[in-house]
Enzyme design. Structure first.
Site, mmCIF file in Angstrom:
data_model
loop_
_atom_site.group_PDB
_atom_site.id
_atom_site.type_symbol
_atom_site.label_atom_id
_atom_site.label_comp_id
_atom_site.label_asym_id
_atom_site.label_seq_id
_atom_site.Cartn_x
_atom_site.Cartn_y
_atom_site.Cartn_z
ATOM 1 N N HIS A 75 0.693 -1.322 0.117
ATOM 2 C CA HIS A 75 0.117 0.060 0.044
ATOM 3 C C HIS A 75 0.804 1.185 -0.152
ATOM 4 O O HIS A 75 0.334 2.119 -0.505
ATOM 5 C CB HIS A 75 -0.906 0.019 1.193
ATOM 6 N N ASP A 76 2.059 1.044 0.374
ATOM 7 C CA ASP A 76 2.732 2.375 0.634
ATOM 8 C C ASP A 76 3.571 2.390 -0.901
ATOM 9 O O ASP A 76 3.750 3.507 -1.279
ATOM 10 C CB ASP A 76 4.026 2.018 1.628
ATOM 11 N N HIS A 204 -0.880 -12.630 -1.185
ATOM 12 C CA HIS A 204 -2.371 -13.037 -0.466
ATOM 13 C C HIS A 204 -2.182 -14.601 -0.036
ATOM 14 O O HIS A 204 -3.043 -14.941 0.814
ATOM 15 C CB HIS A 204 -3.413 -13.372 -1.418
#
Length: 372
Positions: A75-76, A204
Site C-alpha cells: 500500500h505504501d 495473499h
C-alpha cells in the site's frame, strides 16, 4: 529511462556481479555482533532485526503483524502515478514511507482501512533506531516474509528519503475494482503487466482480511495462511459455496471453505483470460512462485527510487524457512476434488493434485497478537 528498464539493468548488473564473485576479493565489514556485511552502514539493521523479531513479530512468527507488515509494503509502494505527474499533478512518491509519515491522511483512504494499527505498532521502531519510514517498511515486510515458511530469500536495499507530502487518494487498488482497473493501475505505477500483477498477488498466500466483512476479523485467503505456498492459487479456483460471515459485502464473493474469505478482485483475476493461465501456473510450482515473487517484491519497493543510489543490505535479512516436509506444495483441501475447480485457463489442463484426508476443511481465523 522507464522504471522497468532501469530495474532490469540493475538486476542484470547484480547477476553479473554474482557470477564474477569467485574472481573478486570482496571487501566486507564486520559488525559488532560478529556478522559481516557488504557495507558497514548495514550493521545498524541487525539491531532493528533483533528488536522487531522479538517485539513486533513475537519471536519470529508469521502471524497478524507479519501479514499486516507485508500488506503495508504494497500500500505504501503502489501509491505512485507517472500519469498524474504528466498532467502536472503530484502522483505520490511510491516506496517512500508516506503512509507512515502522513498516516493521519493516508490510513483514512478507503483501501488503507485497518493499516493504522500496524503503522502505530511500527512507528516506535522507526523513532528508536533512527531509520527512515520507507526503509523500515521495506525491511519489516522482508523480515515478516522470512518468518513465513516457503517464502523467497529477499533482497533489501536502503536509501529511501522521507516523503515530503502524502500520496494522493485513489492509487491503491480495491477488492471491488475490475480487472481492467487493476491492470491499468499497476501499469501506471511501474509499467507492470497483467502477468506481474498475478505475481504481486502471491502475497495473499500469507494474508488475512479484517475490514471487508465487519462481522468477522482475521479471515485468511487460503487454508495455509502461515505458509508462503501456492495453495492460494488452488483455492481461489474452487467454486464458491458460501460466505464466512454476513455476506453481501462490497468486494466479497462466496468462498469454497468455511472460515475462508474470497475478495472479488482475486476471483475475477483468477478467471480472466489475460491472467488465468499465469494464475494456474503457480499451482504446485513452488520454485516459480518464489522466483517471481522475489523479483516483483523488490521492484515494488524501489518504485519512486533510484536503484543506483541505494545500498544493498540483503545480508541482514534472515534465511527463509522451508515448507514443512509433511505438506505437499499444493493440494485439494479435504472434501474438495478436481470437480470443484472452475478452470479458466484454456491452454493447459489443471494440475493433478491429491485431496487431504478427513472431514471438510474449516479454516481457522488468524489469532490476535499475544496480549491483545
Amino acid at each position: 529511462m522507464a522504471f522497468k528498464q532501469l530495474f532490469a539493468a540493475i538486476s542484470l548488473a547484480l547477476l553479473l556481479s554474482a557470477a564474477n564473485a569467485a574472481a573478486v576479493i570482496e571487501k566486507r565489514a564486520t559488525c559488532s555482533n560478529g556478522k559481516t556485511v557488504g557495507d558497514a552502514s548495514c550493521c545498524a539493521w541487525f539491531d532493528v532485526l533483533d528488536d522487531i523479531q522479538q517485539n513486533l513479530f513475537h519471536g519470529g512468527q508469521c502471524g497478524a503483524e507479519a501479514h499486516e507488515s507485508i500488506r503495508l509494503v504494497f500500500h505504501d509502494s503502489i501509491a505512485i502515478s507517472p500519469a498524474m505527474e504528466a498532467q502536472g499533478k503530484f502522483g505520490g512518491g511510491g516506496a517512500d514511507g508516506s503512509i507512515m509519515i502522513f498516516d493521519d491522511i493516508e490510513t483514512a483512504f478507503h483501501p488503507n482501512i485497518g493499516l493504522d494499527e500496524i503503522v502505530k505498532l511500527q512507528k516506535p521502531f522507526v523513532q528508536k533506531h533512527g531509520v527512515t519510514p520507507g526503509d523500515f517498511i521495506a525491511f519489516a515486510g522482508r523480515v515478516a516474509l522470512s518468518n513465513c515458511p516457503g517464502a523467497p530469500q529477499m533482497n533489501f536495499f536502503t536509501g529511501r528519503a522521507p516523503a515530503t507530502q502524502p500520496a494522493p487518494d485513489g492509487l491503491v487498488p480495491e477488492p471491488f475494482h475490475t480487472v481492467d482497473q487493476i491492470i491499468n493501475r499497476v501499469n501506471d505505477a511501474g509499467e507492470f503487466d497483467e502477468l506481474e500483477l498475478v505475481w504481486m498477488l502471491s502475497a495473499h498466500s500469507v494474508a488475512a482480511v479484517n475490514d471487508v466483512d465487519p462481522t468477522v476479523q482475521g479471515l485468511p485467503f487460503d487454508s495455509t495462511p502461515g505458509i508462503f505456498d501456492s495453495q492460494f492459487f488452488v483455492e481461489t479456483q474452487l467454486r464458491g459455496t458460501a460466505f464466512p460471515g454476513s455476506g453481501g459485502n462490497q468486494g466479497e464473493v462466496e468462498s469454497p471453505l468455511p472460515g475462508e474469505i474470497r475478495i472479488q478482485s482475486d476471483h475475477t483475476i483468477a478467471r480472466d483470460s489475460r491472467t488465468a493461465c499465469e494464475w494456474q501456473s503457480f499451482v504446485n510450482n513452488q520454485s516459480k512462485l518464489v522466483d517471481d515473487f522475489q523479483f516483483i517484491f523488490l521492484a515494488l519497493t524501489q518504485l519512486g527510487q533510484d536503484p543506483n543510489a541505494m545500498t544493498d543490505c540483503s545480508d541482514v535479512i534472515p534465511q527463509s524457512k522451508p515448507i514443512p516436509g509433511n505438506l505437499p506444495f499444493s493440494f485439494f483441501p479435504a472434501g474438495k476434488t478436481i470437480k470443484d475447480v472452475e478452470q479458466a485457463c484454456a491452454e493447459t489442463p489443471f494440475p493433478t493434485l491429491t485431496t487431504l484426508p478427513g472431514p471438510e476443511t474449516s479454516v481457522q481465523r488468524i489469532p490476535p497478537p499475544p496480549g491483545a
